[in-house]
Scaffold this motif. Structure first.
Motif, mmCIF file in Angstrom:
data_model
loop_
_atom_site.group_PDB
_atom_site.id
_atom_site.type_symbol
_atom_site.label_atom_id
_atom_site.label_comp_id
_atom_site.label_asym_id
_atom_site.label_seq_id
_atom_site.Cartn_x
_atom_site.Cartn_y
_atom_site.Cartn_z
ATOM 1 N N ASP A 18 0.669 -1.283 0.237
ATOM 2 C CA ASP A 18 -0.041 -0.051 -0.056
ATOM 3 C C ASP A 18 0.679 1.234 0.123
ATOM 4 O O ASP A 18 0.203 2.303 0.077
ATOM 5 N N GLY A 19 2.103 1.216 -0.086
ATOM 6 C CA GLY A 19 2.941 2.323 -0.155
ATOM 7 C C GLY A 19 3.159 3.205 -1.313
ATOM 8 O O GLY A 19 2.642 2.666 -2.566
ATOM 9 N N PRO A 20 3.686 4.283 -1.331
ATOM 10 C CA PRO A 20 4.208 4.939 -2.510
ATOM 11 C C PRO A 20 5.049 4.172 -3.388
ATOM 12 O O PRO A 20 6.057 3.636 -3.177
ATOM 13 N N GLY A 21 4.751 4.025 -4.578
ATOM 14 C CA GLY A 21 5.448 3.215 -5.498
ATOM 15 C C GLY A 21 5.771 1.803 -5.314
ATOM 16 O O GLY A 21 6.211 0.956 -5.985
ATOM 17 N N ASP A 32 7.559 6.883 -5.098
ATOM 18 C CA ASP A 32 7.639 7.503 -6.224
ATOM 19 C C ASP A 32 8.145 9.026 -5.852
ATOM 20 O O ASP A 32 7.350 9.624 -5.017
ATOM 21 N N PRO A 33 8.973 9.801 -6.328
ATOM 22 C CA PRO A 33 9.505 11.117 -5.999
ATOM 23 C C PRO A 33 8.486 11.829 -6.471
ATOM 24 O O PRO A 33 8.542 13.207 -6.079
ATOM 25 N N ARG A 34 7.555 11.385 -7.526
ATOM 26 C CA ARG A 34 6.418 12.347 -7.927
ATOM 27 C C ARG A 34 5.244 12.607 -7.175
ATOM 28 O O ARG A 34 4.299 12.967 -7.520
ATOM 29 N N ILE A 150 -4.369 7.774 -3.259
ATOM 30 C CA ILE A 150 -3.970 8.401 -1.997
ATOM 31 C C ILE A 150 -3.479 7.002 -1.189
ATOM 32 O O ILE A 150 -2.024 6.711 -0.780
ATOM 33 N N GLN A 151 -4.237 6.056 -1.140
ATOM 34 C CA GLN A 151 -4.051 4.869 -0.653
ATOM 35 C C GLN A 151 -2.697 3.785 -1.375
ATOM 36 O O GLN A 151 -1.844 3.494 -0.572
ATOM 37 N N GLN A 152 -2.609 4.097 -2.516
ATOM 38 C CA GLN A 152 -1.698 3.492 -3.469
ATOM 39 C C GLN A 152 -0.147 4.187 -3.286
ATOM 40 O O GLN A 152 0.593 3.558 -3.174
ATOM 41 N N MET A 153 -0.216 5.621 -3.160
ATOM 42 C CA MET A 153 1.109 6.333 -3.305
ATOM 43 C C MET A 153 1.512 6.507 -1.969
ATOM 44 O O MET A 153 2.807 6.730 -1.776
ATOM 45 N N PHE A 154 0.994 6.486 -0.963
ATOM 46 C CA PHE A 154 1.415 6.761 0.407
ATOM 47 C C PHE A 154 1.128 5.733 1.415
ATOM 48 O O PHE A 154 0.095 5.037 1.251
ATOM 49 N N SER A 155 2.085 5.514 2.612
ATOM 50 C CA SER A 155 1.852 4.856 3.598
ATOM 51 C C SER A 155 2.098 5.437 4.940
ATOM 52 O O SER A 155 2.730 6.464 5.060
ATOM 53 N N GLY A 156 1.982 4.801 6.050
ATOM 54 C CA GLY A 156 2.295 5.524 7.364
ATOM 55 C C GLY A 156 1.925 6.817 7.643
ATOM 56 O O GLY A 156 0.720 7.394 7.200
ATOM 57 N N ARG A 214 0.911 12.761 -16.967
ATOM 58 C CA ARG A 214 2.380 12.592 -16.817
ATOM 59 C C ARG A 214 2.653 12.059 -15.308
ATOM 60 O O ARG A 214 3.732 11.281 -15.038
ATOM 61 N N LEU A 215 1.813 12.523 -14.343
ATOM 62 C CA LEU A 215 2.136 12.277 -13.021
ATOM 63 C C LEU A 215 1.620 11.025 -12.222
ATOM 64 O O LEU A 215 2.244 10.328 -11.464
ATOM 65 N N LEU A 216 0.315 10.822 -12.571
ATOM 66 C CA LEU A 216 -0.284 9.684 -11.821
ATOM 67 C C LEU A 216 0.036 8.532 -12.240
ATOM 68 O O LEU A 216 0.532 7.973 -13.414
#
Length: 507
Positions: A18-21, A32-34, A150-156, A214-216
């Motif tokens: 579930d975290g980013p990237g 993911d830095p973006r 948001i769930q996919q890209m971020f955690s904690g 480009r970003l998603l």
């Protein structure tokens, strides 16, 4: 709906993918830095779709004058958007999980932008109503993708901050709508100013579309699916149930008599059939539009119930306040919008703080927010009674600021807690379910508060009607507070049974 298991993972760790990237179904990758730029794109799109729920309130007199619109069509301009929006949230969330959230987000955003242009160019009330229905449908497609991304890209703790920012957008877009609508009408004129309420979406939509591509991020688990794999019969049952439930509420002022309320038990029957069908799908190995196992997670189903009750009170505040100020005290659209602005400022200030603190304090933070909202509304009613005439707008400022601060501690933290234990592959449908609760709550609240408000206007005047409406809004808020306290108590009992130390995150 069984209580959540003590063995469930901590918030932000549901099923680990579930975290980013992250890959989405196993294995971790570098963040993911973006991701923060991608979040900004999501938030602007979310702001647009949610703004169009409230911004039209102050534009209704301008629309009536510009298009000679009958009252029944004006009601559909307002409620048709919310109705179409609510119908498509859960199916669109499921579609994004299956086909890819970026693709579905972009399709929905493109349709929303085109529908906004059609609304602004409307030459008749029928044209405007149809365009608003399409616009609402498109908004319902976009919104669940935001919470899922948001769930996919971020955690904690990052996820808490991201949901805090999304909560800020939800609060501000609802509260600032009357102000922005009033400004646009003031600049463009009473007769044609309403068109710019819709045209303002065009540059934002075009820019967001270009940046989204480009970003998603892609959805790793997504792929090509056949129509029958999207549970079309379940979608049909769910849509029929939600439509049947919402219609008597959104048409409460237009459909006279009590027969319309027979649709509510009919909706219960249809939705019961939907639940039975979804249970059968799960047992048969078919992917349902809504995985009912989500409702075995206490934090999820209680969070959905809480936000339904809260939005019943929250949304109705702006409905009756703009009516009271514009029709009762003859404020201009801009003046009415300015009077509500303290709520938006309070919500904006508190939502970011709430997103950072939710991981530490959990559901008790939401309970504090609900208490502040109820207190602020009671103080608002007191101010209206004790400050006569047009000076009431100033008297409302501090009470509405207090209510706004409380709201900022409710929406974003509740969203974080409600979705914290949802596995990412189900994030779209779960986010759609949560948003559907908001839309159902809004429809119920506006109908309930509005009926009390209009019943009092004829006999007791605008001020008394406004106070009675606020009492009903406070009742909904207190009911939401009871749900929050029940979740806190259940969490403490669970920790006592398992012998764990006190951890606010689990409340």
């Amino acid at each position: 709906m069984a209580p959540q298991s003590a063995s469930e993972p901590e918030p932000g760790r549901a099923g680990r993918p579930d975290g980013p990237g992250r890959a989405g179904d196993g294995g971790e990758a570098a963040p993911d830095p973006r991701r923060w730029k991608a979040l900004a794109v999501c938030l602007v799109a979310g702001f647009m779709t949610l703004l169009d729920i409230s911004i039209v309130n102050v534009a209704l007199p301008s629309i009536r004058e510009g298009l000679h619109t009958p009252t029944s069509d004006l009601q559909w301009v307002l409620s048709g958007y919310a109705l179409a929006y609510g119908l498509f949230l859960i199916p669109a969330g499921r579609l994004g999980d299956a086909r890819g959230r970026r693709v579905v987000f972009m399709v929905g955003l493109a349709l929303f932008t085109l529908a906004s242009a059609a609304c602004g160019a409307a030459q008749s009330s029928t044209w405007l109503v149809i365009s608003r229905l399409v616009q609402g449908l498109a908004g319902g497609v976009v919104t669940p993708q935001i919470s899922a991304l948001i769930q996919q890209m971020f955690s904690g703790s990052e996820r808490g901050r991201a949901f805090g920012m999304f909560g800020t957008v939800v609060g501000i877009s609802t509260a600032v709508g009357p102000l922005l609508g009033g400004l646009l009408i003031q600049v463009a004129g009473e007769r044609e100013g309403w068109r710019w309420v819709f045209y303002v979406n065009l540059p934002l939509g075009i820019v967001c579309l270009a940046l989204a591509r480009r970003l998603l991020p892609d959805t790793p688990a997504a792929g090509r699916v056949r129509v029958r794999e999207l549970d079309p019969f379940g979608v049909l049952l769910l849509g029929a149930g939600v439509l049947t439930l919402l219609l008597p509420f959104v048409q409460e002022q237009q459909w006279h008599g009590r027969l319309k309320w027979l649709l509510v038990p009919l909706a219960a029957v249809v939705l019961f059939g939907f639940v039975k069908w979804e249970s059968r799908c799960t047992k048969g190995g078919t992917q349902p539009v809504l995985n009912l196992s989500l409702f075995r997670v206490r934090s999820f189903w209680l969070g959905c119930l809480l936000i339904l009750l809260y939005f019943a009170g929250f949304t109705s505040i702006f409905f009756i306040t703009t009516l009271y100020l514009q029709s009762g005290l003859h404020y201009t659209a801009l003046q009415a919008g300015l009077a509500i602005t303290p709520f938006a400022l309070g919500a904006a200030a508190a939502a970011g703080v709430g997103g950072r603190l939710v991981g530490r304090f959990g559901r008790p933070l939401v309970a504090v927010g609900l208490t502040l909202v109820a207190a602020g509304l009671v103080m608002t009613a007191f101010a209206v009674q004790h400050v006569p005439g047009r000076g009431v707008g100033w008297a409302m400022a501090v009470p509405l600021l207090v209510a706004g601060l409380g709201s900022g501690l409710v929406i974003a933290p509740n969203q974080t807690l409600t979705l914290s234990r949802v596995p990412v592959p189900m994030a779209g449908s779960a986010g759609g379910t949560l948003q559907t609760g908001q839309r159902v709550g809004s429809a119920i609240g506006i109908a309930a508060v509005g009926s009390v408000f209009f019943a009092q206007v004829a006999g007791d005047g605008w001020s008394a009607a406004y106070d009675h409406g606020l009492i009903v809004a406070v009742a909904f808020t207190v009911a939401a507070l009871m749900v929050a306290l029940a979740d806190v108590a259940a969490g403490r009992r669970e920790r006592n049974r398992t012998g764990e130390g006190v951890s606010p995150r689990k409340s």
